[in-house]
Design an enzyme around this catalytic site. Structure first.
Site, PDB file in Angstrom:
ATOM      1  CG  ASP A 176      12.583 -11.016   2.569  1.00 14.58           C
ATOM      2  OD1 ASP A 176      11.304 -11.049   3.601  1.00 14.58           O
ATOM      3  OD2 ASP A 176      12.410  -9.538   2.655  1.00 14.58           O
ATOM      4  CG  ASN A 225       6.171  -3.752  -2.935  1.00 13.58           C
ATOM      5  OD1 ASN A 225       6.079  -4.037  -3.766  1.00 13.58           O
ATOM      6  ND2 ASN A 225       6.921  -4.459  -2.199  1.00 13.58           N
ATOM      7  N   GLY A 269       2.835  -1.560  -0.992  1.00 10.36           N
ATOM      8  CA  GLY A 269       3.608  -2.711  -0.157  1.00 10.36           C
ATOM      9  C   GLY A 269       4.400  -2.231   0.454  1.00 10.36           C
ATOM     10  CD  GLN A 270       9.061   2.614   0.330  1.00 11.00           C
ATOM     11  OE1 GLN A 270       8.043   3.174  -0.139  1.00 11.00           O
ATOM     12  NE2 GLN A 270       9.805   2.721   0.332  1.00 11.00           N
ATOM     13  CB  SER A 271       6.614  -2.734   5.000  1.00 14.54           C
ATOM     14  OG  SER A 271       7.660  -4.066   4.291  1.00 14.54           O
ATOM     15  CG  HIS A 306      13.234  -2.536   0.346  1.00 19.03           C
ATOM     16  ND1 HIS A 306      12.671  -1.220   0.779  1.00 19.03           N
ATOM     17  CD2 HIS A 306      12.855  -3.126   0.477  1.00 19.03           C
ATOM     18  CE1 HIS A 306      11.301  -1.652   1.213  1.00 19.03           C
ATOM     19  NE2 HIS A 306      11.016  -3.374   0.728  1.00 19.03           N
ATOM     20  CG  HIS A 315      11.307  -7.407  -2.827  1.00 21.28           C
ATOM     21  ND1 HIS A 315      11.519  -8.288  -1.179  1.00 21.28           N
ATOM     22  CD2 HIS A 315      11.036  -6.058  -2.318  1.00 21.28           C
ATOM     23  CE1 HIS A 315      10.335  -7.507  -0.519  1.00 21.28           C
ATOM     24  NE2 HIS A 315      10.289  -5.904  -1.073  1.00 21.28           N
TER      25      HIS A 315
END
Length: 115
Positions: free
Chosen positions: A30, A88, A94-96, A101, A103
């Site tokens: 990340d 997320n 909180g998924q940007s 994906h 974490h």
């Protein structure tokens, strides 16, 4: 998707610190780590989020959780003490990036609440 940053990373159009790759999955560090070990595990196939998974994706999800994440946790030295896996989903979750994906976080206490 053509404009998806994670698809571009998976296709090696954008450089990343790759730590794992196979036919279905890539994993990379990340850019803004939240723990000493913070790796993103993504399918090469574009899937928008957990909510976009279908029964067809069950083998992919199984591969990620049964094969890839445990192997990475061992290789990155976080398997013995413990780690966290987070997905997320959606804006408020909180998924940007609109690509599924996971974490993989470890290397420090992940207790909640912190303390």
């Amino acid at each position: 998707m053509a404009d998806c940053i994670f698809c571009k990373i998976a296709q090696k159009e954008i450089p990343s610190q790759l730590v794992y790759e196979d036919e279905q999955v890539v994993a990379f560090r990340d850019l803004e780590p939240q723990a000493p070990v913070h790796v993103l595990v993504i399918p090469k196939k574009h899937v928008a989020s957990v909510l976009a998974l279908t029964a067809e994706d069950s083998g992919l999800v199984s591969h990620i959780f049964v094969d890839v994440i445990p192997q990475l946790a061992r290789e990155l030295g976080i398997a013995e003490k413990g780690f966290r896996v987070v997905a997320n989903t959606g804006e408020e979750g909180g998924q940007s990036v609109g690509h599924l994906h996971f974490h993989l976080l470890g290397g420090r206490s992940m207790q909640w609440p912190p303390g």
